[in-house]
Scaffold this motif. Structure first.
Motif, PDB file in Angstrom:
ATOM      1  N   LEU A 106       0.820  -1.202   0.000  1.00 47.36           N
ATOM      2  CA  LEU A 106       0.000   0.000   0.000  1.00 47.36           C
ATOM      3  C   LEU A 106       0.858   1.258   0.000  1.00 47.36           C
ATOM      4  O   LEU A 106       0.606   2.202  -0.770  1.00 47.36           O
ATOM      5  N   LEU A 107       1.873   1.286   0.832  1.00 46.26           N
ATOM      6  CA  LEU A 107       2.744   2.458   0.891  1.00 46.26           C
ATOM      7  C   LEU A 107       3.436   2.709  -0.446  1.00 46.26           C
ATOM      8  O   LEU A 107       3.501   3.847  -0.925  1.00 46.26           O
ATOM      9  N   GLU A 108       3.917   1.642  -1.060  1.00 44.88           N
ATOM     10  CA  GLU A 108       4.627   1.817  -2.325  1.00 44.88           C
ATOM     11  C   GLU A 108       3.666   2.211  -3.443  1.00 44.88           C
ATOM     12  O   GLU A 108       3.963   3.094  -4.253  1.00 44.88           O
ATOM     13  N   ALA A 109       2.511   1.558  -3.508  1.00 48.64           N
ATOM     14  CA  ALA A 109       1.559   1.836  -4.582  1.00 48.64           C
ATOM     15  C   ALA A 109       0.971   3.232  -4.449  1.00 48.64           C
ATOM     16  O   ALA A 109       0.809   3.949  -5.446  1.00 48.64           O
ATOM     17  N   ALA A 110       0.640   3.633  -3.226  1.00 48.68           N
ATOM     18  CA  ALA A 110       0.087   4.969  -3.021  1.00 48.68           C
ATOM     19  C   ALA A 110       1.107   6.043  -3.390  1.00 48.68           C
ATOM     20  O   ALA A 110       0.761   7.064  -3.998  1.00 48.68           O
ATOM     21  N   GLY A 111       2.366   5.803  -3.044  1.00 49.21           N
ATOM     22  CA  GLY A 111       3.411   6.754  -3.407  1.00 49.21           C
ATOM     23  C   GLY A 111       3.578   6.865  -4.909  1.00 49.21           C
ATOM     24  O   GLY A 111       3.722   7.976  -5.454  1.00 49.21           O
ATOM     25  N   GLU A 112       3.535   5.736  -5.606  1.00 47.95           N
ATOM     26  CA  GLU A 112       3.660   5.755  -7.065  1.00 47.95           C
ATOM     27  C   GLU A 112       2.484   6.492  -7.698  1.00 47.95           C
ATOM     28  O   GLU A 112       2.657   7.311  -8.609  1.00 47.95           O
ATOM     29  N   SER A 113       1.270   6.203  -7.238  1.00 46.86           N
ATOM     30  CA  SER A 113       0.099   6.863  -7.787  1.00 46.86           C
ATOM     31  C   SER A 113       0.161   8.370  -7.573  1.00 46.86           C
ATOM     32  O   SER A 113      -0.116   9.157  -8.487  1.00 46.86           O
ATOM     33  N   TRP A 114       0.564   8.786  -6.390  1.00 50.24           N
ATOM     34  CA  TRP A 114       0.632  10.224  -6.103  1.00 50.24           C
ATOM     35  C   TRP A 114       1.718  10.895  -6.942  1.00 50.24           C
ATOM     36  O   TRP A 114       1.503  11.982  -7.481  1.00 50.24           O
ATOM     37  N   ARG A 115       2.867  10.257  -7.066  1.00 51.41           N
ATOM     38  CA  ARG A 115       3.959  10.862  -7.832  1.00 51.41           C
ATOM     39  C   ARG A 115       3.565  11.083  -9.287  1.00 51.41           C
ATOM     40  O   ARG A 115       3.796  12.153  -9.851  1.00 51.41           O
ATOM     41  N   LEU A 116       2.980  10.060  -9.895  1.00 43.49           N
ATOM     42  CA  LEU A 116       2.693  10.158 -11.317  1.00 43.49           C
ATOM     43  C   LEU A 116       1.441  10.980 -11.616  1.00 43.49           C
ATOM     44  O   LEU A 116       1.416  11.746 -12.583  1.00 43.49           O
ATOM     45  N   ASN A 117       0.409  10.831 -10.801  1.00 43.70           N
ATOM     46  CA  ASN A 117      -0.840  11.525 -11.076  1.00 43.70           C
ATOM     47  C   ASN A 117      -0.876  12.951 -10.550  1.00 43.70           C
ATOM     48  O   ASN A 117      -1.588  13.790 -11.112  1.00 43.70           O
ATOM     49  N   VAL A 118      -0.134  13.226  -9.491  1.00 43.86           N
ATOM     50  CA  VAL A 118      -0.215  14.538  -8.839  1.00 43.86           C
ATOM     51  C   VAL A 118       1.102  15.304  -8.942  1.00 43.86           C
ATOM     52  O   VAL A 118       1.161  16.406  -9.496  1.00 43.86           O
ATOM     53  N   LEU A 119       2.163  14.714  -8.425  1.00 35.62           N
ATOM     54  CA  LEU A 119       3.435  15.421  -8.360  1.00 35.62           C
ATOM     55  C   LEU A 119       3.966  15.770  -9.746  1.00 35.62           C
ATOM     56  O   LEU A 119       4.579  16.826  -9.938  1.00 35.62           O
ATOM     57  N   SER A 120       3.724  14.896 -10.735  1.00 35.71           N
ATOM     58  CA  SER A 120       4.211  15.196 -12.085  1.00 35.71           C
ATOM     59  C   SER A 120       3.651  16.514 -12.599  1.00 35.71           C
ATOM     60  O   SER A 120       4.360  17.293 -13.254  1.00 35.71           O
ATOM     61  N   ALA A 121       2.395  16.797 -12.299  1.00 35.60           N
ATOM     62  CA  ALA A 121       1.793  18.060 -12.736  1.00 35.60           C
ATOM     63  C   ALA A 121       2.350  19.236 -11.948  1.00 35.60           C
ATOM     64  O   ALA A 121       2.613  20.307 -12.511  1.00 35.60           O
ATOM     65  N   LEU A 122       2.540  19.062 -10.662  1.00 34.74           N
ATOM     66  CA  LEU A 122       3.085  20.146  -9.844  1.00 34.74           C
ATOM     67  C   LEU A 122       4.494  20.520 -10.287  1.00 34.74           C
ATOM     68  O   LEU A 122       4.834  21.708 -10.386  1.00 34.74           O
ATOM     69  N   VAL A 123       5.313  19.512 -10.562  1.00 40.63           N
ATOM     70  CA  VAL A 123       6.678  19.790 -11.003  1.00 40.63           C
ATOM     71  C   VAL A 123       6.670  20.464 -12.374  1.00 40.63           C
ATOM     72  O   VAL A 123       7.433  21.406 -12.621  1.00 40.63           O
ATOM     73  N   ALA A 124       5.798  20.016 -13.268  1.00 36.52           N
ATOM     74  CA  ALA A 124       5.720  20.635 -14.586  1.00 36.52           C
ATOM     75  C   ALA A 124       5.331  22.104 -14.481  1.00 36.52           C
ATOM     76  O   ALA A 124       5.913  22.967 -15.153  1.00 36.52           O
ATOM     77  N   VAL A 125       4.352  22.403 -13.646  1.00 38.55           N
ATOM     78  CA  VAL A 125       3.935  23.801 -13.450  1.00 38.55           C
ATOM     79  C   VAL A 125       5.078  24.615 -12.853  1.00 38.55           C
ATOM     80  O   VAL A 125       5.339  25.750 -13.270  1.00 38.55           O
TER      81      VAL A 125
END
Length: 259
Positions: A106-125
């Motif tokens: 759960l910890l690993e999957a949740a981190g992956e989902s957040w990084r790709l779905n959320v953090l990727s957009a924040l870093v791009a902005v």
């Protein structure tokens, strides 16, 4: 091309496949100068060749600041101005059930989902912001029907998309007068939407048996959309004339799923 996207410089992250590719190709068709950032070299080559070389590409990780900086530089005009950023990076969770996962998974999957779905957009902005300011530009984030209803994925995907939904309003307030909006597609066929590598989900969401028929039956319009069906919403939000007064908004292109 003399439309309002003509000569606009646009960067699309995750633009090598699915909905983001359809948006990139629509921008190009409207006369914009489009660059995609894509991790798959073959997908990037398909887009470039399909445009006759007019769409540019950078192959790399959308979470790598150096790669993003190179993509922004390539996408910007000679004066360093970027007129629009579309964030299309995402990963599905294949309806993973939290109660069925080990705590470690759960910890690993949740981190992956957040990084790709959320953090990727924040870093791009974050990386694109100076160029967007120079271009008096705009941002479109890819949300999901899962940010409004408990459908279209499990809680890992849904909670990440709820976060992206919140980002639309928060970034619209923070970055004004830059415009920030979102598109929330419903279930879509033909996206090559991959799953979480941390859970060994390697196939596409299209491989889920009966998915297209199930999606169509759950919509008012009785259809399962393809990527091209969402492209018009992205095109509208990128338009500096037609969407001049639109910010902090999400277009829900879900064929009436919420009804």
């Amino acid at each position: 091309m003399s439309g309002t996207l003509a000569r606009q410089h646009i960067l699309v992250t995750g633009g090598g496949s699915g909905i983001a590719r359809a948006a990139a190709e629509r921008y190009h068709g409207e006369g914009a100068r489009v660059t995609i950032l894509e991790r798959s070299a073959s997908n990037a080559n398909d887009v470039v060749s399909g445009s006759g070389g007019a769409i540019q590409s950078i192959v790399g990780d959308a979470l790598d600041p150096e790669v993003l900086a190179s993509a922004v530089e390539l996408a910007s005009d000679p004066g360093g101005a970027l007129h629009h950023l579309t964030c299309g990076v995402g990963v599905f969770d294949f309806y993973a059930q939290v109660h069925e996962l080990s705590p470690a998974d759960l910890l690993e999957a949740a981190g992956e989902s957040w990084r790709l779905n959320v953090l990727s957009a924040l870093v791009a902005v974050n990386i694109a912001h100076p160029a967007l300011v120079r271009g008096r530009g705009s941002v479109t984030l890819t949300v999901s029907e899962s940010a409004f209803n408990a459908v279209g994925g499990g809680v890992l995907y849904g909670s990440a998309k709820w976060a992206v939904r919140g980002m639309v309003e928060h970034l619209a307030a923070e970055l004004a007068p830059l415009r920030v909006n979102g598109v929330a597609p419903g279930g879509t066929s033909g996206t090559r939407f991959g799953g979480l590598s941390s859970l060994q989900q390697t196939s596409s969401a299209d491989a889920v048996v009966g998915r297209d028929l199930r999606i169509a039956r759950a919509t008012l319009l009785g259809i399962t959309a393809g990527p091209i069906d969402h492209a018009g919403a992205y095109r509208f939000l990128a338009d500096p004339v037609d969407a001049r007064a639109v910010t902090g908004m999400i277009i829900r292109s879900d064929a009436g799923r919420r009804m």
